[in-house]
Design an enzyme around this catalytic site. Structure first.
Site, short mmCIF file in Angstrom:
data_model
loop_
_atom_site.label_atom_id
_atom_site.label_comp_id
_atom_site.label_asym_id
_atom_site.label_seq_id
_atom_site.Cartn_x
_atom_site.Cartn_y
_atom_site.Cartn_z
N HIS A 315 1.14 -1.47 -0.26
CA HIS A 315 -0.04 0.13 0.12
C HIS A 315 0.90 1.53 -0.19
O HIS A 315 1.87 1.00 0.88
CB HIS A 315 -0.51 0.12 1.15
CG HIS A 315 -2.06 0.83 1.38
ND1 HIS A 315 -2.05 2.19 1.13
CD2 HIS A 315 -3.28 0.84 0.76
CE1 HIS A 315 -2.89 3.04 0.86
NE2 HIS A 315 -3.94 1.92 0.50
N ASP A 372 -7.42 -5.25 -0.27
CA ASP A 372 -7.70 -6.20 -0.45
C ASP A 372 -7.70 -8.08 -0.80
O ASP A 372 -8.63 -8.65 -1.25
CB ASP A 372 -7.87 -5.80 -1.90
CG ASP A 372 -8.50 -4.49 -2.49
OD1 ASP A 372 -7.79 -3.36 -2.80
OD2 ASP A 372 -9.87 -4.17 -2.07
C1 SDX Z 1 -6.41 0.22 -2.85
O1 SDX Z 1 -4.59 4.07 -2.17
C2 SDX Z 1 -5.40 3.90 -1.63
O2 SDX Z 1 -5.59 4.23 -0.29
C3 SDX Z 1 -5.95 2.66 -2.03
C4 SDX Z 1 -6.91 1.89 -1.43
C5 SDX Z 1 -8.25 2.75 -1.12
O3 SDX Z 1 -8.60 2.51 -0.11
O4 SDX Z 1 -8.59 3.07 -1.91
O5 SDX Z 1 -6.36 1.73 -0.11
C6 SDX Z 1 -7.55 0.63 -2.21
O6 SDX Z 1 -6.18 0.05 -3.99
C7 SDX Z 1 -5.48 -0.83 -2.19
C8 SDX Z 1 -4.11 -1.55 -2.73
C9 SDX Z 1 -4.58 -2.92 -4.36
N1 SDX Z 1 -3.34 -3.41 -4.91
C10 SDX Z 1 -2.84 -4.10 -4.85
O7 SDX Z 1 -3.23 -5.26 -3.94
C11 SDX Z 1 -1.90 -4.35 -5.55
C12 SDX Z 1 -0.13 -4.49 -5.59
N2 SDX Z 1 -0.08 -3.93 -4.61
C13 SDX Z 1 0.67 -2.80 -5.81
O8 SDX Z 1 0.72 -2.73 -6.74
C14 SDX Z 1 1.85 -1.73 -4.75
O9 SDX Z 1 2.15 -2.06 -3.47
C15 SDX Z 1 0.59 -0.77 -4.02
C16 SDX Z 1 0.39 -0.21 -6.05
C17 SDX Z 1 -0.55 -1.22 -3.55
C18 SDX Z 1 1.24 0.52 -4.35
O10 SDX Z 1 2.12 0.92 -5.15
P1 SDX Z 1 3.47 2.05 -4.74
O11 SDX Z 1 3.01 2.72 -2.81
O12 SDX Z 1 3.58 2.82 -5.98
O13 SDX Z 1 4.27 0.97 -4.56
P2 SDX Z 1 5.83 0.33 -5.60
O14 SDX Z 1 4.70 0.24 -6.44
O15 SDX Z 1 6.61 1.52 -5.98
O16 SDX Z 1 6.53 -1.19 -4.67
C19 SDX Z 1 7.60 0.00 -3.82
C20 SDX Z 1 8.44 -1.82 -4.09
C21 SDX Z 1 8.82 -2.37 -4.99
O17 SDX Z 1 10.04 -2.84 -5.54
P3 SDX Z 1 11.87 -2.04 -5.46
O18 SDX Z 1 11.38 -1.83 -7.19
O19 SDX Z 1 11.43 -1.43 -4.76
O20 SDX Z 1 12.51 -3.70 -5.09
O21 SDX Z 1 7.54 -2.71 -3.66
C22 SDX Z 1 7.41 -3.83 -4.48
C23 SDX Z 1 7.96 -3.23 -5.84
O22 SDX Z 1 8.23 -4.08 -6.66
N3 SDX Z 1 5.70 -4.05 -4.68
C24 SDX Z 1 5.52 -5.76 -4.72
C25 SDX Z 1 4.47 -5.70 -4.17
N4 SDX Z 1 3.77 -4.32 -4.19
C26 SDX Z 1 4.65 -3.22 -3.92
N5 SDX Z 1 6.17 -6.47 -5.09
C27 SDX Z 1 5.71 -8.01 -4.52
N6 SDX Z 1 3.75 -8.08 -4.55
C28 SDX Z 1 3.46 -6.44 -4.61
N7 SDX Z 1 2.28 -7.58 -3.90
#
Ligand code: SDX
Length: 427
Positions: A315, A372
Site C-alpha cells: 500500500h 483487498d
Molecule cells: C487499494 O491508495 C489507496 O488508499 C488505495 C486503497 C483505497 O482504499 O482507495 O487503499 C485501495 O487500491 C489497495 C491496493 C490494492 N492493490 C494491490 O493489492 C495491487 C498489488 N499492490 C501493488 O501493486 C502496490 O503495492 C500498490 C500499487 C498498492 C502500491 O504501490 P507503490 O506505493 O507505488 O509501491 P511500488 O509499486 O513503488 O512498490 C515498492 C516496492 C517495489 O519493489 P522495488 O522496485 O523497490 O524492489 O515494493 C514492491 C515493488 O516491486 N511491491 C510488490 C508489491 N507491491 C509493491 N512486490 C510484490 N508484490 C506486491 N504486491
C-alpha cells in the site's frame, strides 16, 4: 516564529523561503504554490508520493500506526457500532446522525434506489458478457443526462439531493449490471429492505421477487450476511486522496457534471493496482491452487525480472498494517462457522500471509495485506460473484467520492483547475 523551509539553488547560490503549513494531525506540508514563479523550477513527483493536493477534513490515515479515521472517528468504532448508512451521514454531514436523522436517510435511500426507466433500457443495448464495471461507469455517466440539473448546485439541499441520489442508486445499478451479465431478468429494489439487504436481494431473487432456498436451508437473507456486507461497505467508504478520489477531484476542477466525476472515479478504481485488486486476489489464489504451490509464487513476486505481484499486498500509505484488513480478518474468523468460507482458498491466503509477514523482501518493503487481500474471500462466502467485487467497492466508495467532490467545490480557495506541468525530455 513563522515556520518555513529554505531551498537553495546551488547553481546561482540563491535561497528561497516557503511557508510550512501544519494540519491538525499527520505530516505538515511545504506550500510550494509560488515555487515556479519564484525559482523558474517545477517540483518533480510522479505518482504524487510526496504531494498534498488539497486540505481536507474528511478522512485521516496514519500509515505508520495503521490508523484510519472518518471525520475523526476510528474505523474500528464505526465498523463495530454503526451501520453503513450512519457512516454515509457522518461523511456527508460531518457528524453521526440522531436516530431520527438515520431513519429519514434510510427512507430517502429506499425511495431513491430506483433507476430512471430510460436508463434501464440502456441495458438492452449492452452485450451480455460486458463486465459490470463497464456498465457502472457508463451507467453513472448516463445518469448525468437524466439529472442534468445537478450541473448547477446552489444550496446545501441541492448538494445533499445530488449526493443522496447517486449513493442510493449505485447498488441498483450494480445489481442490474450483474443480472444483465447473466442474462437474468432485472429485480427492482424492494423498499421494505434496507440498503445492504436490498443489494443482496436484487442479486439473488428470482422473477416475482421469490428468494431461493440456499444449501443451508435458508430462504430469507440472513442478518449475519447483511451485517457483513454493511461492514464491507463501511470499510470502503473513503480513503483520503487515493488514485480514484484524486481523479474525482481533478474532474471536479474542470466544472463537469458531478456524476461524470464519479464515473471517472469508477473507471480509475477498476485498475488491478487499485480497487480491481480484490477480484485479482481471488483469481490469483485460484491460480496458485494449493498451499504447496505458494512458495513458487512468493519467489516470483520477489523476482525483480518477473512482473508477477502478489495481489492484495502492499500500500502506498500503510507501512505496518491496513486497519481495514485487520477488521476483515476478524470478520472472516467470525463468519468461518456461519458461512461456508472456501477453506482451501483461505489456507492458501493464510500461507501467503505467514510467509510474506516474515520474508525479508516483504518486510523491508513494508508490504502487508491490504483491504483487498481479505475482502474477496468474504464476498465469495456471501455468494457474490467475482465480477461483482469491484462494483461492491464502488458502492461503498461512492459516498467518499461525492463527499470529496463537495469539499473540493466548497473550498473556493483551492478550487483551481488541476493542471500539472512536466519535465520535458523530448527533442
Ligand atoms: C487499494 O491508495 C489507496 O488508499 C488505495 C486503497 C483505497 O482504499 O482507495 O487503499 C485501495 O487500491 C489497495 C491496493 C490494492 N492493490 C494491490 O493489492 C495491487 C498489488 N499492490 C501493488 O501493486 C502496490 O503495492 C500498490 C500499487 C498498492 C502500491 O504501490 P507503490 O506505493 O507505488 O509501491 P511500488 O509499486 O513503488 O512498490 C515498492 C516496492 C517495489 O519493489 P522495488 O522496485 O523497490 O524492489 O515494493 C514492491 C515493488 O516491486 N511491491 C510488490 C508489491 N507491491 C509493491 N512486490 C510484490 N508484490 C506486491 N504486491
Amino acid at each position: 516564529m513563522k515556520k518555513s523551509m529554505t531551498l537553495t539553488d546551488n547553481r546561482t547560490g540563491k535561497s528561497y523561503e516557503f511557508p510550512i503549513l501544519e494540519g491538525t494531525r499527520g505530516p505538515g506540508a511545504v506550500d510550494m504554490r509560488s515555487l515556479y514563479k519564484e525559482t523558474g523550477l517545477f517540483s518533480y513527483d510522479p505518482g504524487f508520493t510526496s504531494t498534498a493536493s488539497c486540505k481536507s477534513k474528511i478522512t485521516f490515515i496514519d500509515g505508520e500506526k495503521g490508523e484510519l479515521l472518518y471525520r475523526g472517528i476510528p474505523i474500528e468504532e464505526l465498523a463495530s457500532k454503526h451501520s453503513y448508512l450512519e457512516v454515509c451521514y457522518l461523511l456527508l454531514e460531518g457528524e453521526l446522525p440522531t436516530e431520527r436523522q438515520a431513519l429519514e436517510l434510510d427512507l430517502e435511500f429506499r425511495h431513491r434506489a430506483f433507476l430512471p426507466e430510460g436508463l434501464v433500457k440502456l441495458f438492452d443495448l449492452v452485450p451480455d458478457n460486458a463486465h459490470p464495471m463497464s456498465i457502472m461507469s457508463s451507467g453513472v455517466t448516463a445518469l448525468s443526462a437524466f439529472y442534468y440539473e445537478h450541473l448547477k448546485l446552489e444550496s446545501d439541499d441541492d448538494y445533499r439531493e445530488m449526493a443522496h441520489r447517486i449513493i442510493a442508486k449505485m447498488p441498483t445499478l450494480a445489481a442490474f449490471a450483474y443480472r444483465h451479465s447473466i442474462g437474468a431478468k432485472l429485480i427492482y429494489p424492494d423498499i421494505d429492505r434496507s440498503f445492504s439487504e436490498n443489494f443482496l436481494y436484487m442479486l439473488r431473487a428470482y422473477p416475482g421477487g421469490k428468494l431461493h432456498l440456499d444449501p443451508g436451508g435458508h430462504r430469507e437473507i440472513r442478518k449475519i450476511e447483511i451485517e457483513a456486507l454493511d461492514t464491507i461497505f463501511t470499510l470502503h467508504a473513503d480513503h483520503e486522496q487515493n488514485a480514484s478520489t484524486a481523479v474525482v477531484r481533478s474532474v471536479a476542477s474542470t466544472g463537469a457534471h458531478p456524476y461524470v466525476a464519479i464515473s471517472s472515479g469508477i473507471s480509475a478504481l477498476w485498475g488491478r493496482a487499485h480497487g480491481g485488486a480484490n477480484e485479482s486476489v481471488i483469481e490469483q489464489l485460484k491460480m496458485i491452487g494449493s498451499v504447496e504451490n505458494v512458495d513458487k509464487y512468493i519467489a516470483r513476486a520477489k523476482d525483480p525480472n518477473d512482473p508477477f505481484r502478489l495481489m492484495g499486498f502492499g500500500h502506498r500509505v500503510y507501512k505496518n498494517f491496513d486497519p481495514r484488513a485487520r477488521i476483515l480478518k476478524q470478520l472472516q474468523d467470525q463468519l468461518r462457522d456461519e458461512l461456508d468460507l472456501d477453506s482451501e482458498l483461505m489456507r492458501i491466503a493464510q500461507r501467503i500471509e505467514e510467509i510474506a509477514l516474515h520474508d525479508d523482501y516483504f518486510v523491508q518493503r513494508k508490504l502487508y495485506p491490504n483491504i483487498d487481500f481479505y475482502s474477496g474471500i468474504i464476498l465469495t462466502a456471501l455468494g457474490l460473484p467475482r465480477s461483482m467485487f469491484t462494483p461492491i467497492f464502488v458502492i461503498g466508495r461512492t459516498v467518499g467520492w461525492v463527499t470529496q467532490w463537495i469539499e473540493f467545490k466548497k473550498n473556493t480557495e483551492e478550487a483551481k483547475i488541476a493542471r500539472p506541468r512536466q519535465l520535458y525530455v523530448g527533442p
